[in-house]
Scaffold this motif. Sequence first.
Motif, short mmCIF file in Angstrom:
data_model
loop_
_atom_site.label_atom_id
_atom_site.label_comp_id
_atom_site.label_asym_id
_atom_site.label_seq_id
_atom_site.Cartn_x
_atom_site.Cartn_y
_atom_site.Cartn_z
N LEU A 32 -16.52 -58.81 11.75
CA LEU A 32 -15.10 -58.47 11.66
C LEU A 32 -14.91 -57.19 10.84
O LEU A 32 -14.11 -56.31 11.22
N ILE A 33 -15.62 -57.09 9.73
CA ILE A 33 -15.52 -55.90 8.88
C ILE A 33 -15.95 -54.67 9.65
O ILE A 33 -15.32 -53.60 9.58
N GLU A 34 -17.02 -54.82 10.44
CA GLU A 34 -17.50 -53.68 11.22
C GLU A 34 -16.51 -53.32 12.33
O GLU A 34 -16.23 -52.13 12.55
N LYS A 35 -15.96 -54.31 13.02
CA LYS A 35 -14.98 -54.05 14.07
C LYS A 35 -13.73 -53.36 13.52
O LYS A 35 -13.12 -52.53 14.21
N ALA A 36 -13.35 -53.69 12.30
CA ALA A 36 -12.17 -53.09 11.68
C ALA A 36 -12.46 -51.71 11.08
O ALA A 36 -11.58 -51.10 10.47
N GLY A 37 -13.69 -51.22 11.23
CA GLY A 37 -14.02 -49.88 10.78
C GLY A 37 -14.49 -49.77 9.36
O GLY A 37 -14.70 -48.66 8.85
N GLY A 38 -14.68 -50.91 8.69
CA GLY A 38 -15.06 -50.86 7.27
C GLY A 38 -16.43 -50.27 7.04
O GLY A 38 -16.64 -49.53 6.06
N ARG A 39 -17.37 -50.55 7.95
CA ARG A 39 -18.73 -50.02 7.78
C ARG A 39 -18.75 -48.51 8.00
O ARG A 39 -19.32 -47.76 7.19
N ALA A 40 -18.14 -48.04 9.08
CA ALA A 40 -18.14 -46.60 9.39
C ALA A 40 -17.41 -45.81 8.32
O ALA A 40 -17.85 -44.72 7.91
N TRP A 41 -16.27 -46.35 7.83
CA TRP A 41 -15.51 -45.64 6.80
C TRP A 41 -16.34 -45.48 5.53
O TRP A 41 -16.35 -44.42 4.91
N THR A 42 -17.03 -46.53 5.15
CA THR A 42 -17.81 -46.49 3.91
C THR A 42 -19.00 -45.55 4.04
O THR A 42 -19.35 -44.85 3.08
N GLN A 43 -19.62 -45.51 5.21
CA GLN A 43 -20.72 -44.57 5.44
C GLN A 43 -20.23 -43.13 5.28
O GLN A 43 -20.88 -42.29 4.65
N GLU A 44 -19.06 -42.85 5.82
CA GLU A 44 -18.49 -41.50 5.72
C GLU A 44 -18.10 -41.19 4.28
O GLU A 44 -18.26 -40.06 3.81
N GLU A 45 -17.58 -42.17 3.56
CA GLU A 45 -17.21 -41.97 2.16
C GLU A 45 -18.43 -41.66 1.31
O GLU A 45 -18.39 -40.80 0.42
N ALA A 46 -19.54 -42.32 1.59
CA ALA A 46 -20.79 -42.03 0.86
C ALA A 46 -21.21 -40.58 1.09
O ALA A 46 -21.60 -39.88 0.14
N ARG A 47 -21.11 -40.12 2.32
CA ARG A 47 -21.47 -38.72 2.62
C ARG A 47 -20.51 -37.75 1.93
O ARG A 47 -20.93 -36.71 1.41
N ARG A 48 -19.23 -38.09 1.92
CA ARG A 48 -18.24 -37.20 1.29
C ARG A 48 -18.48 -37.09 -0.22
O ARG A 48 -18.43 -35.99 -0.78
N GLN A 49 -18.74 -38.21 -0.86
CA GLN A 49 -19.00 -38.19 -2.30
C GLN A 49 -20.29 -37.43 -2.61
O GLN A 49 -20.38 -36.71 -3.61
N HIS A 50 -21.28 -37.56 -1.75
CA HIS A 50 -22.54 -36.83 -1.91
C HIS A 50 -22.30 -35.33 -1.85
O HIS A 50 -22.81 -34.56 -2.68
N THR A 51 -21.51 -34.88 -0.89
CA THR A 51 -21.20 -33.45 -0.74
C THR A 51 -20.44 -32.93 -1.96
O THR A 51 -20.71 -31.83 -2.47
N THR A 52 -19.49 -33.72 -2.45
CA THR A 52 -18.70 -33.32 -3.62
C THR A 52 -19.58 -33.25 -4.87
O THR A 52 -19.40 -32.36 -5.72
N ALA A 53 -20.54 -34.15 -4.98
CA ALA A 53 -21.46 -34.13 -6.12
C ALA A 53 -22.28 -32.84 -6.12
O ALA A 53 -22.45 -32.20 -7.17
N LEU A 54 -22.80 -32.45 -4.97
CA LEU A 54 -23.62 -31.23 -4.89
C LEU A 54 -22.78 -29.99 -5.20
O LEU A 54 -23.29 -29.02 -5.78
N ALA A 55 -21.50 -30.01 -4.83
CA ALA A 55 -20.62 -28.88 -5.14
C ALA A 55 -20.46 -28.73 -6.65
O ALA A 55 -20.43 -27.61 -7.18
N ALA A 56 -20.34 -29.84 -7.37
CA ALA A 56 -20.25 -29.79 -8.83
C ALA A 56 -21.54 -29.27 -9.45
O ALA A 56 -21.53 -28.50 -10.41
N LEU A 57 -22.67 -29.65 -8.86
CA LEU A 57 -23.97 -29.19 -9.35
C LEU A 57 -24.12 -27.68 -9.21
O LEU A 57 -24.74 -27.03 -10.05
N ASP A 58 -23.53 -27.12 -8.18
CA ASP A 58 -23.61 -25.67 -7.94
C ASP A 58 -22.96 -24.86 -9.05
O ASP A 58 -23.24 -23.66 -9.18
N GLU A 59 -22.10 -25.49 -9.85
CA GLU A 59 -21.41 -24.78 -10.92
C GLU A 59 -22.29 -24.58 -12.16
O GLU A 59 -21.91 -23.84 -13.07
N VAL A 60 -23.45 -25.23 -12.19
CA VAL A 60 -24.29 -25.21 -13.39
C VAL A 60 -25.52 -24.33 -13.15
O VAL A 60 -26.31 -24.61 -12.24
#
Length: 262
Positions: free
Chosen positions: A212-240
């Motif tokens: 049910l969680i997968e059908k409602a998009g919970g798995r796909a949304w969380t996978q995308e959120e993990a990628r988004r947070q990863h990209t944002t983390a690397l952007a912060a690292l670029d400042e140092v």
Amino acid sequence: MHNFSLLHDDLMDGDETRRHRATAWTVFGPAQAILVGDALATLGTEVLLDAATTGGTSPTDAARAVRLLNTASRRLIDGQAMDVAFEQRDTVTVAECLEMEGGKTAALLAAASALGAVLAGADDRAADSLQRFGEHLGLAFQAVDDLLGIWGATEVTGKPHWGDLRQRKKSLPVAAALAEGGAASRELAEQLADPKGRGEESETELAARALLIEKAGGRAWTQEEARRQHTTALAALDEVPMPDVVREHFVALAEFVVVRER
């Protein structure tokens, strides 16, 4: 500090395995697990204070480091308290879930990312950027952990199968699925609101809930959120500014965090 939180977390969740081994409270009893967790938290602060006397760190920077770690510990406890409270609620918003996970997981990783720089006398700008790197990396880590908490195999995770679903934890996939509003989302909400069988669902029932969680998009949304947070983390690292070999280690750590689920 991390192990202190895990000792207490295992006891609060009633988990009997961690890292493919019996949890401390099941072997030595709840009281001993609590005491050892408290001792580890205290030792974490002692290590940083020792740096001022034996490690060549200035007293000012050692104090900065202790404050950083203690603030992270307080946020961790706040997040854990929210996590426990959410188990008794029928629904939790995605924003609430991210706030909880920002404390429960991201705060400690943010502190870990910046502590070395602080002890070495780095300025606030560099330390703050490293903290943001760790904060977003921590959110990516927790998003992946939430995925593994539902769909991960016990032999890989070292945690009980369906553990998060059995405890009705409002993790990111669940919160995202509840927010979707479709038929699968509504059915999931009805199941979570039903007090019958709480903690006693069969493997078949838990598997159906995961679907049910997968059908409602919970798995796909969380996978995308993990990628988004990863990209944002690397952007912060670029400042140092840092040597390439050091940056490569940070990037490799960030990559490991998001590929665990794959």
